[in-house]
Design an enzyme around this catalytic site. Structure first.
Site, PDB file in Angstrom:
ATOM      1  N   ASP A 191       0.685  -1.310   0.032  1.00  0.00           N
ATOM      2  CA  ASP A 191       0.205  -0.071  -0.105  1.00  0.00           C
ATOM      3  C   ASP A 191       0.661   1.148   0.060  1.00  0.00           C
ATOM      4  O   ASP A 191       1.960   1.284   0.439  1.00  0.00           O
ATOM      5  CB  ASP A 191      -0.927   0.313   1.324  1.00  0.00           C
ATOM      6  CG  ASP A 191      -2.149  -0.792   1.107  1.00  0.00           C
ATOM      7  OD1 ASP A 191      -2.170  -1.798   0.240  1.00  0.00           O
ATOM      8  OD2 ASP A 191      -2.909  -0.727   2.144  1.00  0.00           O
ATOM      9  N   HIS A 246       3.738  -2.186   3.541  1.00  0.00           N
ATOM     10  CA  HIS A 246       3.749  -0.795   2.501  1.00  0.00           C
ATOM     11  C   HIS A 246       5.191  -0.547   2.164  1.00  0.00           C
ATOM     12  O   HIS A 246       6.273  -0.626   2.969  1.00  0.00           O
ATOM     13  CB  HIS A 246       3.361   0.434   3.681  1.00  0.00           C
ATOM     14  CG  HIS A 246       2.180   0.491   4.237  1.00  0.00           C
ATOM     15  ND1 HIS A 246       1.733  -0.371   5.322  1.00  0.00           N
ATOM     16  CD2 HIS A 246       1.056   1.114   4.046  1.00  0.00           C
ATOM     17  CE1 HIS A 246       0.600  -0.412   5.663  1.00  0.00           C
ATOM     18  NE2 HIS A 246       0.135   0.658   5.081  1.00  0.00           N
TER      19      HIS A 246
END
Length: 273
Positions: free
Chosen positions: A84, A229
């Site tokens: 992400d 992430h």
């Protein structure tokens, strides 16, 4: 994260809801239905659909995609690796490792300060066969916005990605997993399925790569979706260890769309293992 049966209705007493809020899981009470990837596959097979190659692109010489026929997750022990809020400065190094290991991933990209800042990286991950998805323009909680604002957050990123890759994403991930009826309605309108996760390292809270690896390995399971992430300092260095150990455990890495094949992501629907 709690596990729910396919499209199960959530009926929680106030005391249970309070416990969920305290545990930081309130987001999971915001939407009544979600579909597990394995159930989406099973429904598609029962309807007579055949396994097709649903990967975004073949990728070419530097493809991260494994050689051979499409992966059948009814037979293989599949898991989806997702990232992400990128791309970021460490994403090229991540792509180097994924290409070396022939590991495809799904990237939920942020528009502002990321897609527009690193267009060459967006093009590269697309060309190398990874799945490109939408994580909004500026990372607000979508459930706090008006419908027009939700649409703008998603559409700006749809358009920015399409300008680079020539294709609009079919998947989105809501920041913090926060969803309501308006988010679902706008997502459906824009052709976006909503993708949640089953394993998270909370890598926004630590730079300890070993801890990140340990958390993911503890939560990993068949048909799972890993959330990481690629913008935090401890995350990309943790990926080689995660990949190596999960391969040792017999997992096959796939994109989110591969995970649900022969089903195809249904716009507006919420998918969570």
């Amino acid at each position: 994260m709690p596990r729910f049966t396919r499209k199960a209705k959530i009926v929680a007493a106030s005391a249970t809801a309070a416990v969920m809020v305290t545990a930081g899981l309130a987001a999971y009470a915001l939407y009544p239905e979600r579909t597990a990837p394995a159930d989406a596959r099973a429904d598609a097979i029962a309807a007579g659909k055949k396994l097709v190659d649903v990967q975004p692109r073949p990728g070419g010489a530097r493809s991260a995609l494994p050689d051979g026929p499409p992966v059948d997750c009814e037979k293989a022990k599949c898991i989806a690796l997702t990232f992400d809020a990128g791309p970021g400065k460490d994403t090229p190094a991540l792509l180097d490792h994924l290409q070396k290991e022939k590991v495809p991933a799904t990237f939920f990209l942020l528009g502002k300060h990321h897609v527009v800042k690193y267009p060459a990286v967006v093009k590269r991950l697309f060309d190398e066969g990874h799945e490109v998805a939408n994580h909004t323009w500026s990372h607000p909680r979508l459930d706090k916005l008006k419908r027009a604002e939700i649409r703008e957050e998603l559409k700006l990123t749809q358009d920015a990605i399409a300008k680079i890759t020539g294709e609009k994403p079919t998947l989105m991930r809501p920041p913090q997993g926060r969803i309501n009826d308006d988010v679902t309605s706008v997502s459906k309108e824009l052709g976006l399925a909503q993708i949640l996760w089953s394993a998270t390292a909370k890598d926004y809270s630590t730079t300890d790569s070993e801890l990140i690896k340990k958390r993911i390995l503890k939560q990993s399971s068949r048909d799972g979706i890993i959330l990481l992430h690629d913008i935090y300092d401890g995350t990309v260095p943790a990926v080689p260890g995660i990949v190596a150990e999960l391969k040792k455990r017999g997992y096959t890495f796939v994109t989110v769309s591969q995970l649900i094949a022969p089903a195809k992501p249904n716009p507006g629907e919420v998918y969570k293992p």
